[in-house]
Design an enzyme around this catalytic site. Structure first.
Site, PDB file in Angstrom:
ATOM      1  N   SER A   1       0.853  -1.196   0.000  1.00 51.65           N
ATOM      2  CA  SER A   1       0.000   0.000   0.000  1.00 51.65           C
ATOM      3  C   SER A   1       0.890   1.247   0.000  1.00 51.65           C
ATOM      4  CB  SER A   1      -0.879   0.016   1.255  1.00 51.65           C
ATOM      5  OG  SER A   1      -0.072   0.252   2.396  1.00 51.65           O
TER       6      SER A   1
ATOM      7  N   ASP B   1      -1.296  -1.753  -3.962  1.00 51.08           N
ATOM      8  CA  ASP B   1      -2.643  -1.721  -3.387  1.00 51.08           C
ATOM      9  C   ASP B   1      -3.112  -0.262  -3.304  1.00 51.08           C
ATOM     10  OD1 ASP B   1      -4.878  -2.830  -2.134  1.00 51.08           O
ATOM     11  OD2 ASP B   1      -3.987  -2.738  -0.131  1.00 51.08           O
TER      12      ASP B   1
ATOM     13  N   ASP C   1      -7.031   3.096  -7.846  1.00 48.49           N
ATOM     14  CA  ASP C   1      -8.297   3.259  -7.126  1.00 48.49           C
ATOM     15  C   ASP C   1      -8.787   4.685  -7.329  1.00 48.49           C
ATOM     16  OD1 ASP C   1     -10.424   3.492  -5.475  1.00 48.49           O
ATOM     17  OD2 ASP C   1      -9.384   2.902  -3.635  1.00 48.49           O
TER      18      ASP C   1
ATOM     19  N   HIS D   1     -12.731  -1.792   5.040  1.00 46.92           N
ATOM     20  CA  HIS D   1     -11.390  -1.988   5.595  1.00 46.92           C
ATOM     21  C   HIS D   1     -11.383  -1.926   7.124  1.00 46.92           C
ATOM     22  CE1 HIS D   1     -10.371  -0.633   1.427  1.00 46.92           C
ATOM     23  NE2 HIS D   1      -9.603  -1.680   1.544  1.00 46.92           N
TER      24      HIS D   1
ATOM     25  N   HIS E   1     -12.109  -6.270  -1.609  1.00 40.85           N
ATOM     26  CA  HIS E   1     -11.257  -5.631  -0.592  1.00 40.85           C
ATOM     27  C   HIS E   1     -11.931  -5.825   0.762  1.00 40.85           C
ATOM     28  CE1 HIS E   1      -8.269  -3.163  -2.877  1.00 40.85           C
ATOM     29  NE2 HIS E   1      -8.985  -3.718  -3.840  1.00 40.85           N
TER      30      HIS E   1
ATOM     31  N   SER F   1     -11.075  -9.121   5.685  1.00 39.47           N
ATOM     32  CA  SER F   1     -10.630  -9.787   6.914  1.00 39.47           C
ATOM     33  C   SER F   1     -11.851 -10.273   7.682  1.00 39.47           C
ATOM     34  CB  SER F   1      -9.813  -8.818   7.778  1.00 39.47           C
ATOM     35  OG  SER F   1      -8.476  -8.780   7.313  1.00 39.47           O
TER      36      SER F   1
END
Ligand code: G3H
Ligand code: 13P
Ligand code: ZN
Length: 333
Positions: free
Chosen positions: A56, A94, A116, A190, A234, A237
């Site tokens: 990132s 990323d 993005d 995120h 994305h 998690s």
């Protein structure tokens, strides 16, 4: 100009085509330091899973982009040393937010970049994505784009509420931008707080939050519009509650942290979703292991004695994701 091909890296084209056809997803793990990278490569080598190493903008600032690039190059050799004869490792930017950043990554050996531009108006998103695609494709570097906005903080892009990707836009967007894969918004976000408590139910027995399901109807609509086109998730998690518990039991404070249930990620992996991004879970695994050592062995001051257990825990997590959630094990023999 460094070509990723000379570094032994691969782009995402073939990985994604096989993943879509085979009903599994490729893990995209973020890395910022040596222990994370070692754990990712050990897990991928042991399971023979293709893998995407994500860098990132924050990682570039933290660890230095040149160092990260050489680490990725070293990762290919390390994988071979571990007995993985033909490693399939992609080095991916990323959340790139400008043409210049994407270009500099292409020029220094990345095999894939994300532009993005999802916070820009639709036509500007297409124009910027196309500019990156036109440059990257000259060097056979693949490009991920994003359409729709994820809730929460997306690097410098912040959105109070998520705006699901509109299926009616995806054909036009993919065709005109020329992107190789598309990140969509179907309810993921995120970080370790993917839903507010008021968006969830609470399990009366455990007291834990039960999040609302992802918008699979939107995903299926998109798949119908773009059959076989690689889709990316994305913010995927799962925020394992055992790590949250360890962190909280050893002086941490992560009340009501909640992620995407793994059954839903498993279901998504069987569809056109062929790349699943995971960063926060690795942070949680690392933090849990380190907090535990600090709490239980207050005399310990050799970093290897807490970074080592952290690395082992991350490797366990990555292997679990590969084998039990994404189903990518054995796909890069
Ligand atoms: O998309 C966000 C990733 O988790 C990277 O996070 O920008 O803090 O490195 P970061
Ligand atoms: P998580 O915060 O859910 O791990 O998402 C990471 C991500 O999307 C990186 O781009
Ligand atoms: Zn992301």
């Amino acid at each position: 100009m460094v070509s990723y091909k000379d570094l032994g890296l691969v782009n995402t084209r073939e990985m994604f085509a096989k993943a879509v056809a085979g009903g599994y997803a490729i893990p995209a793990f973020n890395f910022n330091n040596m222990e994370q990278l070692q754990a990712i490569i050990q897990a991928a080598a042991e399971t023979k899973s293709p893998v995407i190493l994500q860098v990132s903008s924050g990682a570039r600032k933290y660890a230095n982009q040149t160092l990260l690039r050489y680490m990725a190059e070293g990762a290919v050799e390390y994988a071979k040393e571990l007995g993985w004869e033909h490693p399939q490792i992609c080095l991916h930017l990323d959340h790139g937010n400008s043409f210049e950043l994407c270009k500099s990554c292409v020029d220094m050996g990345f095999s894939s970049v994300m532009i993005d531009a999802s916070s820009l108006p639709y036509e500007e998103n297409i124009a910027l994505t196309k500019q990156v695609v036109d440059y990257a494709h000259k060097y056979d570097v693949t490009v991920e784009a994003e359409l729709g906005v994820l809730a929460g903080v997306e690097d410098e892009v912040s959105a109070e509420e998520s705006h699901y990707t509109r299926p009616e836009e995806v054909i036009d967007f993919a065709t005109r931008s020329g992107c190789d894969s598309l990140a969509i918004s179907i309810g993921t976000s995120h970080g370790a707080y993917k839903f507010k408590p008021e968006q969830c139910k609470r399990d009366p027995e455990t007291g834990r939050l039960v999040p609302p399901p992802l918008a699979f109807d939107v995903l299926h609509e998109i798949e119908k519009k773009l059959p076989g086109f690689p889709i990316v998730l994305h913010g995927s998690s799962s925020v394992p509650q055992e790590y949250v518990d360890i962190i909280n039991a050893h002086g941490g404070k992560l009340p009501d942290a909640v992620g995407i249930p793994e059954e839903q990620l498993r279901e998504a992996s069987k569809s056109a979703v062929c790349k699943i991004n995971i960063d926060s879970d690795s942070r949680l695994a690392m933090t849990a292991a380190i907090r535990q050592v600090f709490d239980e062995k207050p005399g310990e001051f050799d970093p290897r004695k807490y970074l080592g257990p952290a690395r082992d825990e991350m490797k366990k997590l990555y292997m679990h994701k590969i084998i039990n959630v994404l189903g990518s094990d054995g796909k890069a023999e």
